[in-house]
Scaffold this active site. Structure first.
Site, PDB file in Angstrom:
ATOM      1  N   TYR A 202      -9.705  96.481 169.353  1.00 24.74           N
ATOM      2  CA  TYR A 202     -10.358  95.504 170.241  1.00 24.74           C
ATOM      3  C   TYR A 202      -9.901  94.083 169.920  1.00 24.74           C
ATOM      4  O   TYR A 202      -9.707  93.259 170.801  1.00 24.74           O
ATOM      5  CB  TYR A 202     -11.881  95.563 170.103  1.00 24.74           C
ATOM      6  CG  TYR A 202     -12.529  96.606 170.984  1.00 24.74           C
ATOM      7  CD1 TYR A 202     -12.530  96.476 172.372  1.00 24.74           C
ATOM      8  CD2 TYR A 202     -13.138  97.727 170.441  1.00 24.74           C
ATOM      9  CE1 TYR A 202     -13.120  97.432 173.183  1.00 24.74           C
ATOM     10  CE2 TYR A 202     -13.739  98.691 171.237  1.00 24.74           C
ATOM     11  CZ  TYR A 202     -13.724  98.533 172.608  1.00 24.74           C
ATOM     12  OH  TYR A 202     -14.294  99.475 173.415  1.00 24.74           O
TER      13      TYR A 202
ATOM     14  N   ASP B  80     -24.129  96.094 169.158  1.00 19.72           N
ATOM     15  CA  ASP B  80     -22.808  96.515 169.626  1.00 19.72           C
ATOM     16  C   ASP B  80     -21.831  96.507 168.468  1.00 19.72           C
ATOM     17  O   ASP B  80     -22.014  95.742 167.510  1.00 19.72           O
ATOM     18  CB  ASP B  80     -22.303  95.595 170.741  1.00 19.72           C
ATOM     19  CG  ASP B  80     -21.145  96.262 171.474  1.00 19.72           C
ATOM     20  OD1 ASP B  80     -21.409  97.145 172.305  1.00 19.72           O
ATOM     21  OD2 ASP B  80     -19.976  95.946 171.182  1.00 19.72           O
TER      22      ASP B  80
ATOM     23  N   ARG C 273     -28.304 100.208 181.070  1.00 15.96           N
ATOM     24  CA  ARG C 273     -28.584  99.689 182.406  1.00 15.96           C
ATOM     25  C   ARG C 273     -29.115 100.738 183.381  1.00 15.96           C
ATOM     26  O   ARG C 273     -29.584 100.403 184.453  1.00 15.96           O
ATOM     27  CB  ARG C 273     -27.324  99.040 182.982  1.00 15.96           C
ATOM     28  CG  ARG C 273     -27.246  97.565 182.664  1.00 15.96           C
ATOM     29  CD  ARG C 273     -25.956  96.970 183.183  1.00 15.96           C
ATOM     30  NE  ARG C 273     -24.823  97.492 182.426  1.00 15.96           N
ATOM     31  CZ  ARG C 273     -23.564  97.418 182.828  1.00 15.96           C
ATOM     32  NH1 ARG C 273     -23.268  96.882 183.982  1.00 15.96           N
ATOM     33  NH2 ARG C 273     -22.595  97.899 182.073  1.00 15.96           N
TER      34      ARG C 273
ATOM     35  N   ARG D 234     -33.071  92.573 180.241  1.00 19.06           N
ATOM     36  CA  ARG D 234     -31.783  91.918 180.047  1.00 19.06           C
ATOM     37  C   ARG D 234     -31.481  90.884 181.139  1.00 19.06           C
ATOM     38  O   ARG D 234     -30.554  90.093 180.992  1.00 19.06           O
ATOM     39  CB  ARG D 234     -30.668  92.976 180.048  1.00 19.06           C
ATOM     40  CG  ARG D 234     -30.532  93.752 178.770  1.00 19.06           C
ATOM     41  CD  ARG D 234     -29.452  93.203 177.835  1.00 19.06           C
ATOM     42  NE  ARG D 234     -28.107  93.327 178.369  1.00 19.06           N
ATOM     43  CZ  ARG D 234     -27.389  92.342 178.884  1.00 19.06           C
ATOM     44  NH1 ARG D 234     -27.868  91.137 178.948  1.00 19.06           N
ATOM     45  NH2 ARG D 234     -26.166  92.552 179.314  1.00 19.06           N
TER      46      ARG D 234
ATOM     47  N   ARG E 150     -25.853 104.911 174.133  1.00 26.48           N
ATOM     48  CA  ARG E 150     -26.389 103.947 175.120  1.00 26.48           C
ATOM     49  C   ARG E 150     -27.639 104.484 175.795  1.00 26.48           C
ATOM     50  O   ARG E 150     -27.813 104.332 176.999  1.00 26.48           O
ATOM     51  CB  ARG E 150     -25.347 103.576 176.181  1.00 26.48           C
ATOM     52  CG  ARG E 150     -23.996 103.249 175.620  1.00 26.48           C
ATOM     53  CD  ARG E 150     -23.572 101.805 175.824  1.00 26.48           C
ATOM     54  NE  ARG E 150     -22.408 101.559 175.003  1.00 26.48           N
ATOM     55  CZ  ARG E 150     -21.152 101.593 175.441  1.00 26.48           C
ATOM     56  NH1 ARG E 150     -20.918 101.800 176.703  1.00 26.48           N
ATOM     57  NH2 ARG E 150     -20.152 101.394 174.625  1.00 26.48           N
TER      58      ARG E 150
END
Ligand code: 1CP
Length: 313
Positions: free
Chosen positions: A165, A87, A42, A51, A38
């Site tokens: 998931y 992702d 952010r 974003r 990552r």
């Protein structure tokens, strides 16, 4: 790609820094190469700006935005590789599942798999170019836009991590539902893992055809399986993927890119591990509240210390 011309996956600029690829092939390097999980994230104000007000998975489907987000950390830090912005959960989407990003909660499946019969709702044959062509376009565009600065890494989630998931419906601390499938429905679990394996193989080969120069397979949830479950439900599929991807790359006369074996490598980055044949990273990736300056310090420290050790050993 929306509007604009589509670049072809050929005629890529010459690679200027191959430290990452040399380490991945087990060759000597002057410094320990580094990239961060990552690294586009952010914690960077420019990431938040790009974003802003965009849905996460809509961003993933825009090759232009993926390219911009992939390049952002490279403009700030002397990282040794770029990793395509995407992702791991785009693969369950390609199988027909809906995954949305819920702010403050993370990726969430609207209808997780509950019963064995739910497997019938999944696409049994996936045309990866039709379903995931947007990732291939993002890779091609980014590889051109990198201008050979560093290699571009492609990736996928590994079958067990994706299966967990798909059953849990999102992040989970215990993986209780997914693990209970392994005990209660071993045969159906193997069917699902095989379906994922087949898609992942095509997906990774497609990424190399599009311009990826190394591949990562993230088995992020390996730690939830004991040694026996890992042997039965995770390892065989990872091995199959590694073998099948390599033989398909050969068959299709594509470059034999390094596949590192997975994020576990990161944990080995301990003091005294040495300075050769590995790539530095951070175990848990970069968190949104991290100070970008500290990331720069990390990258520079790995380079400087490993160069220093190499000089004096
Ligand atoms: O810069 C980069 O690293 C490239 C982009 C990248 C990668 C390689 C993203 C963007 N995600 C991933 C892989 C990924 N996604 C993994 C494997 C590696 C790991 O173990 O961390 C996993 C497990 C995911 C699933 C995922 N996606 C989570 C964790 C959910 C959970 O609780 O288990 C989350 C929070 C995401 C969202 C996501 N993916 C990527 C980013 C930048 C984000 C944050 C989204 C945002 O902007 O809000």
């Amino acid at each position: 790609m929306e509007g604009g011309e589509r670049l072809l996956p050929k005629g890529f600029p010459k690679l200027k820094n191959d430290t990452f690829l040399r380490a991945a092939r087990g060759e000597e390097t002057e410094h320990v190469p580094v990239w961060c999980m990552r690294q586009a994230g952010r914690y960077l104000p420019e990431f938040r700006e790009t974003r802003a007000s965009q849905d996460f998975f809509a961003t993933c489907r825009s090759p232009k935005l993926c390219c911009e987000l992939t390049l952002q950390p490279l403009r700030r830090f002397p990282l040794d590789a770029a990793i395509i912005f995407s992702d791991i959960l785009v693969v369950p989407q390609a199988l027909g599942m809906e995954v949305v990003m819920v702010p403050g909660k993370g990726p969430t499946f609207t209808e997780p798999l509950k019963e064995v019969e739910d497997l019938l709702k999944l696409r049994q044959k996936v045309d990866v170019t039709a379903e995931l062509g947007y990732v291939f376009q993002a890779i091609t565009l980014t590889r051109h836009s990198l201008e050979g600065k560093v290699p571009l890494i492609g990736f996928s989630g590994a079958p067990w991590t994706l299966m967990s998931y798909m059953i849990e419906g999102g992040g989970s601390t215990t993986m209780a539902k997914a693990k209970s499938w392994l005990y209660r429905h071993p045969e159906a679990s193997h069917r699902l893992l095989q379906l994922l394996t087949d898609v992942i193989i095509d997906y990774l080969v497609g990424q190399v055809a599009a311009g990826a120069q190394a591949l990562q397979l993230f088995e992020s949830h390996a730690g939830h399986l004991g040694p026996e479950l890992f042997q039965d439900f995770a390892l065989p599929y990872i091995r199959d993927i590694a073998q099948a991807v390599k033989s398909k790359l050969k068959e299709e006369a594509l470059p034999l890119v390094p596949m590192e074996k997975i994020g576990e490598l990161v944990k080995k980055m301990l003091e005294g591990f040495g300075t050769q044949r590995y790539i530095a990273n951070l175990g848990h990736g970069l968190y949104p509240d991290m100070n970008p300056e500290h990331v720069g310090a990390f990258v520079e420290a790995v380079h400087a210390h490993s160069r220093h050790i190499n000089k004096h050993s």
